[in-house]
Design a protein around this motif. Structure first.
Motif, mmCIF file in Angstrom:
data_model
loop_
_atom_site.group_PDB
_atom_site.id
_atom_site.type_symbol
_atom_site.label_atom_id
_atom_site.label_comp_id
_atom_site.label_asym_id
_atom_site.label_seq_id
_atom_site.Cartn_x
_atom_site.Cartn_y
_atom_site.Cartn_z
ATOM 1 N N UNK A 1 0.850 -1.201 0.000
ATOM 2 C CA UNK A 1 0.000 0.000 0.000
ATOM 3 C C UNK A 1 0.876 1.237 0.000
ATOM 4 N N UNK A 2 0.677 2.151 -0.933
ATOM 5 C CA UNK A 2 1.484 3.361 -1.012
ATOM 6 C C UNK A 2 1.041 4.351 0.048
ATOM 7 N N UNK A 3 2.015 5.044 0.620
ATOM 8 C CA UNK A 3 1.707 6.049 1.625
ATOM 9 C C UNK A 3 1.022 7.236 0.973
ATOM 10 N N UNK A 4 0.022 7.784 1.649
ATOM 11 C CA UNK A 4 -0.658 8.956 1.104
ATOM 12 C C UNK A 4 0.238 10.177 1.213
ATOM 13 N N UNK A 5 0.018 11.107 0.326
ATOM 14 C CA UNK A 5 0.822 12.315 0.333
ATOM 15 C C UNK A 5 0.434 13.162 1.540
ATOM 16 N N UNK A 6 1.426 13.861 2.108
ATOM 17 C CA UNK A 6 1.219 14.783 3.236
ATOM 18 C C UNK A 6 0.459 14.124 4.379
ATOM 19 N N UNK A 7 0.894 12.937 4.749
ATOM 20 C CA UNK A 7 0.228 12.285 5.872
ATOM 21 C C UNK A 7 0.953 12.552 7.189
ATOM 22 N N UNK A 8 2.048 13.313 7.161
ATOM 23 C CA UNK A 8 2.810 13.630 8.377
ATOM 24 C C UNK A 8 2.702 15.130 8.622
ATOM 25 N N UNK A 9 2.046 15.509 9.696
ATOM 26 C CA UNK A 9 1.904 16.920 10.061
ATOM 27 C C UNK A 9 2.854 17.225 11.215
ATOM 28 N N UNK A 10 3.765 18.146 10.975
ATOM 29 C CA UNK A 10 4.726 18.560 12.004
ATOM 30 C C UNK A 10 4.210 19.876 12.570
ATOM 31 N N UNK A 11 3.759 19.840 13.814
ATOM 32 C CA UNK A 11 2.939 20.920 14.366
ATOM 33 C C UNK A 11 3.650 21.592 15.534
ATOM 34 N N UNK A 12 3.756 22.906 15.457
ATOM 35 C CA UNK A 12 4.254 23.670 16.594
ATOM 36 C C UNK A 12 3.141 23.875 17.604
ATOM 37 N N UNK A 13 3.469 23.719 18.873
ATOM 38 C CA UNK A 13 2.455 23.827 19.924
ATOM 39 C C UNK A 13 3.036 24.606 21.091
ATOM 40 N N UNK A 14 2.195 25.373 21.766
ATOM 41 C CA UNK A 14 2.631 26.141 22.919
ATOM 42 C C UNK A 14 2.347 25.425 24.224
ATOM 43 N N UNK A 15 2.723 26.080 25.324
ATOM 44 C CA UNK A 15 2.498 25.467 26.638
ATOM 45 C C UNK A 15 1.027 25.396 27.006
ATOM 46 N N UNK A 73 3.924 21.378 7.411
ATOM 47 C CA UNK A 73 4.441 22.021 8.612
ATOM 48 C C UNK A 73 3.453 23.078 9.070
ATOM 49 N N UNK A 74 3.085 23.017 10.336
ATOM 50 C CA UNK A 74 2.159 23.980 10.929
ATOM 51 C C UNK A 74 2.929 24.741 12.014
#
Length: 415
Positions: free
Chosen positions: A1-15, A101-102
């Motif tokens: 099964x091929x991985x879907x595009x943009x399935x990894x979200x790298x998210x900045x988060x605060x305290x 990237x968020x």
């Protein structure tokens, strides 16, 4: 099964965790099949995510696990993922096409906001990636500094390291737990900070006193000429008026000094050219001519640093102050506009036969006038334009900072 595009979200988060996130970001996090982050950021997100992966010391293994995941992955990072964060590494390992990237406000941004200072001109670095010794060296000549400290080298250790090098001309701010309820900002001298302990989650900001001279670098090996700018005491806020090392090296080469040369350095400033001319002419005399009496102490201190005992500071306005000086074998003069052209012409008249004058000119108009005046007195005139960029590490990347172009004119007096 091929991985879907943009399935990894790298998210900045605060305290403040999910409370500070938008609805769209909250949905990405709560609907993820795999949630990744260190213990601290994962604790900010309650919920029912199918699987959680604690990000520890083995980042490579975590990247392999993320790459193997075909479902939706949310990687949580404190602050901005692209500012000393994981984003660049994960994009390289997982594949940039699979990542989105968020960003979030970084703790560095928050820290500068808390102390009400701009950060576009600051030296920013992370002690986790650079040695304390190397960072202290960069701080020495900086105007503003933003530091991510570490457990090993906290703000108190940084302050002590700076004090040891007599770099005591900064106001320090330590911003702890930014964005959290127990946020605290401490302001003080480096001596104040050296005696305190701080929470590991901190950003240290240093703001230079506007009138403080640099504390020069004590190099173990010194050259006869072309020494780094940082090896010289420089005036503040006139920092940057010192002749750059690259220009200085070419200018001194064109002056063709002998061991017994008599040299005039007109408009000596901090005396960098005077000092290196003295090293090249150890049995000669160098007259460091400067109209600003405040700079005489800088000239003396720089001469002492390099043990250049044949440098004589002369305070006064050119050309009047030249009357009592011996005729020179070489002259260095620096400036812009019509004044430098007039002084170059008058100094050339005082040169001994076979002597050389070198002028460093900062404007194209000044270059034209200096060249025209000297060409009227001799046919041996040469011109160079020097354009130099210095490499520096900034945010883990090589950056080339260009110096202002300099124009050099040399003229030889026919024997």
């Amino acid at each position: 099964m091929a991985a879907s595009r943009s399935n990894v979200s790298i998210i900045g988060i605060g305290d403040d965790g999910l409370d500070g996130a938008s609805d769209a970001v909250r949905r990405i996090i709560t609907e993820a099949d795999l949630l990744v982050g260190n213990d601290r950021v994962l604790a900010l997100v309650p919920g029912n995510v199918t699987e959680r992966l604690v990000l520890g010391a083995d980042v490579e293994a975590a990247a392999d696990r993320i790459a193997a995941e075909h479902g939706r992955v949310a990687v949580l990072v404190s602050g901005d993922p692209l500012f000393y964060g994981l984003a660049r590494y994960l994009c390289d390992r997982v594949g940039i096409e699979r990542c989105e990237i968020v960003p979030h406000v970084s703790s560095m941004q928050l820290a500068f906001a808390r102390v009400k200072e701009s950060w576009d001109d600051a030296y920013l670095t992370n002690l986790a990636n650079h040695s304390l010794e190397a960072v202290v060296e960069r701080i020495r000549t900086a105007e503003k500094v933003g530091l991510f400290t570490t457990d090993e080298h906290g703000p108190d250790a940084v302050a002590r390291a700076l004090a040891k090098r007599k770099i005591d001309y900064f106001t320090a701010y330590v911003c702890e737990n930014l964005g959290a309820r127990n946020e605290r900002v401490t302001r003080g001298s480096l001596a104040d900070i050296a005696g305190q302990k701080f929470d590991p989650l901190n950003v240290m900001i240093l703001v230079r006193s506007s009138d403080a001279p640099d504390r020069p670098r004590d190099a173990s090996v010194r050259s006869l000429f072309g020494n780094p700018d940082e090896a010289f005491v420089q005036s503040k806020p006139k920092h940057g008026l010192l002749t750059p090392a690259e220009v200085r090296a070419v200018a001194l080469a064109q002056m063709a000094l002998s061991p017994r040369s008599i040299v005039w350095d007109v408009g000596a400033g901090s005396g960098s050219v005077s000092v290196e001319a003295a090293l090249l002419a150890p049995a000669g005399q160098v007259f460091a001519i400067e109209q600003d009496a405040e700079d005489l102490e800088l000239i003396r201190e720089n001469a002492d640093r390099f043990a250049a005992e044949n440098v004589t500071p002369v305070v006064g306005r050119a050309p009047e102050v030249w009357a009592d000086l011996p005729d020179p074998d070489a002259v260095f003069i620096e400036g812009s506009g019509r004044e430098i052209a007039r002084l170059a012409e008058l100094a050339f008249e005082r040169l001994k036969p076979g002597g050389r004058l070198v002028a460093s000119v900062s404007s194209i108009e000044g270059l034209h006038e200096v060249k025209a005046n000297l060409a009227a007195a001799t046919s041996d005139v040469n011109v160079w334009m020097l354009s130099v960029a210095r490499g520096t590490d900034q945010l883990q990347r090589l950056r080339l900072n260009s110096l202002n172009p300099a124009f050099l004119v040399s003229a030889t007096k026919t024997p």
